[in-house]
Design a protein around this motif. Structure first.
Motif, mmCIF file in Angstrom:
data_model
loop_
_atom_site.group_PDB
_atom_site.id
_atom_site.type_symbol
_atom_site.label_atom_id
_atom_site.label_comp_id
_atom_site.label_asym_id
_atom_site.label_seq_id
_atom_site.Cartn_x
_atom_site.Cartn_y
_atom_site.Cartn_z
ATOM 1 N N ALA A 39 28.352 59.830 42.944
ATOM 2 C CA ALA A 39 29.226 60.135 41.811
ATOM 3 C C ALA A 39 30.622 60.525 42.292
ATOM 4 O O ALA A 39 31.630 60.200 41.645
ATOM 5 N N LEU A 40 30.687 61.213 43.419
ATOM 6 C CA LEU A 40 31.983 61.584 43.983
ATOM 7 C C LEU A 40 32.738 60.349 44.459
ATOM 8 O O LEU A 40 33.949 60.229 44.250
ATOM 9 N N MET A 41 32.023 59.416 45.070
ATOM 10 C CA MET A 41 32.663 58.181 45.520
ATOM 11 C C MET A 41 33.185 57.376 44.340
ATOM 12 O O MET A 41 34.277 56.790 44.404
ATOM 13 N N GLU A 42 32.445 57.358 43.263
ATOM 14 C CA GLU A 42 32.895 56.639 42.076
ATOM 15 C C GLU A 42 34.176 57.266 41.527
ATOM 16 O O GLU A 42 35.124 56.573 41.149
ATOM 17 N N GLN A 43 34.219 58.605 41.514
ATOM 18 C CA GLN A 43 35.428 59.299 41.080
ATOM 19 C C GLN A 43 36.583 59.006 42.031
ATOM 20 O O GLN A 43 37.734 58.835 41.591
ATOM 21 N N PHE A 44 36.298 58.937 43.314
ATOM 22 C CA PHE A 44 37.322 58.665 44.312
ATOM 23 C C PHE A 44 37.925 57.274 44.091
ATOM 24 O O PHE A 44 39.144 57.103 44.122
ATOM 25 N N ARG A 45 37.074 56.292 43.857
ATOM 26 C CA ARG A 45 37.554 54.920 43.625
ATOM 27 C C ARG A 45 38.431 54.848 42.381
ATOM 28 O O ARG A 45 39.448 54.149 42.359
ATOM 29 N N LYS A 46 38.031 55.555 41.328
ATOM 30 C CA LYS A 46 38.815 55.536 40.095
ATOM 31 C C LYS A 46 40.156 56.240 40.276
ATOM 32 O O LYS A 46 41.163 55.838 39.677
ATOM 33 N N THR A 47 40.165 57.283 41.092
ATOM 34 C CA THR A 47 41.396 58.036 41.303
ATOM 35 C C THR A 47 42.401 57.261 42.147
ATOM 36 O O THR A 47 43.608 57.331 41.919
ATOM 37 N N TYR A 48 41.871 56.486 43.120
ATOM 38 C CA TYR A 48 42.744 55.725 44.030
ATOM 39 C C TYR A 48 42.340 54.242 43.995
ATOM 40 O O TYR A 48 41.802 53.706 44.965
ATOM 41 N N PRO A 49 42.595 53.574 42.886
ATOM 42 C CA PRO A 49 42.112 52.194 42.726
ATOM 43 C C PRO A 49 42.735 51.202 43.701
ATOM 44 O O PRO A 49 42.163 50.141 43.961
ATOM 45 N N ASP A 50 43.893 51.528 44.255
ATOM 46 C CA ASP A 50 44.567 50.611 45.177
ATOM 47 C C ASP A 50 44.154 50.831 46.634
ATOM 48 O O ASP A 50 44.526 50.043 47.511
ATOM 49 N N ALA A 51 43.417 51.908 46.889
ATOM 50 C CA ALA A 51 42.986 52.194 48.265
ATOM 51 C C ALA A 51 41.873 51.231 48.680
ATOM 52 O O ALA A 51 41.025 50.855 47.874
#
Length: 339
Positions: A39-51
């Motif tokens: 769930a944290l990784m999913e939040q991370f991807r949404k927060t930094y979509p260009d990373a």
């Protein structure tokens, strides 16, 4: 331009690292998607979509990457940091930076051999505007000579969102080493102490019977040649409190004192970062929410100039040593919550 990558996305403090470095103009080269908290990784991807998600080995091999940030499972942070430093990179680590004395010695040796930076981002001081303001006031002599710090770090358990390693002392390092490393950092910093000693410490499991090895309470009494410090940390933030913990710090001086209500002024003012100062002239309140953070800019400068303006390396090692020592010496005052 400084380039950085994230390896070890297992705790939310990784957002502090990434946001802080991005705010100083650094380039986010990418991240390793391995995690124990999907769930944290999913939040991370949404927060930094260009990373870009990158292979871990490729990150360490990429010579254009200057810094590795990590908020991995605590027991894994030292290993990631050592590998990064051996690859010629500086490191920003979530607390606790190490979970054993053996890891601390390995990290020290790697820093000495490589000349790289091992910086632990003690977010409860470095990422809290009121704590930054308190440091300036202490340095200006606003409360005279600091006599004692009293730091409290309550947290909410949020049991259903926690990964398995959260309940295993070998993985997180124990409540004192994990959480109270924040308050150890604050004790040394605000008292101007380069070294300290553990006078007494204790841990307990008062309210988590489903996980007998878990520690939900810890306390430490510290001493240096300059001052004393008391620390209390726990996992008893009630659900009714509208934040994860009522973190507070009182800095006692010979000419006054400062109290920080970092995350909430319970039944008082709205928002965070409340600072109260009492001295011979009276009592004054400061809303510190707009106080700029300094750590990340200083860290970027240190990477560029090979300096130690963000945090002296000896300070990092002393915080780690004291936290480990307090954890190892802790008396167990409650080990069976069902008694």
């Amino acid at each position: 331009m400084l380039r950085f990558a994230a390896v070890g996305i297992d705790h939310g403090h990784i957002f502090d690292h990434v946001n802080g470095l991005l705010g100083e103009g650094a380039e986010f080269a990418g991240y390793c998607p391995e995690t124990s908290v999907p769930a944290l990784m999913e939040q991370f991807r949404k927060t930094y979509p260009d990373a870009k998600p990158l292979d871990r080995d490729a990150i360490f091999a990429d010579q254009s990457i200057d810094v590795i940030c990590t908020a991995a499972i605590p027991r894994d942070r030292a290993g990631i940091a050592i590998r990064a430093m051996q690859a010629g990179k500086d490191v920003m680590v979530d607390k606790p930076g190490v979970t054993t004395s053996e890891q601390l010695e390995e990290v020290k040796g790697t820093v000495e051999r490589t000349g790289r930076i091992f910086s632990v981002c003690f977010s409860e001081r470095l990422c809290v505007p009121s704590a930054v303001m308190a440091g300036k006031l202490v340095a200006e002599g606003a409360i005279g000579r600091v006599v004692q710090t009293l730091g409290m770090g309550p947290h909410r358990k949020s049991l259903f969102s926690r990964p398995d390693w959260f309940f295993t002392p070998e993985a997180y390092g124990g409540i004192i080493n994990d959480i109270a490393s924040h308050q150890v950092d604050q004790f040394l910093f605000y008292t101007g102490s380069e070294k300290g000693e553990v006078v007494a410490s204790s841990v307990g499991n008062f309210g988590t019977p489903q996980s007998p090895a878990f520690q939900d309470f810890g306390e430490v009494l510290l001493r240096s040649s300059k001052a004393s410090g008391y620390i209390r940390v726990d996992w008893f933030t009630p659900d009714g409190l509208p934040t994860w913990g009522d973190g507070r710090l009182t800095i006692l001086g010979t000419e006054g004192y400062i109290e920080l209500r970092k995350y909430i002024d319970i039944a008082g003012r709205e928002g965070k970062d409340h600072l109260f100062l009492a001295d011979k002239s009276g009592v004054r309140y400061t809303d510190c929410s707009e106080e700029p953070l300094e750590y990340f800019a200083a860290f970027v400068k240190d990477v560029r100039d090979r300096t130690e303006t963000a945090m002296p390396q000896r300070h990092v090692f002393e915080v780690c040593r004291l936290a480990l020592d307090a954890q190892a010496k802790a008396a167990v005052i409650a080990s069976n919550p069902q008694d």
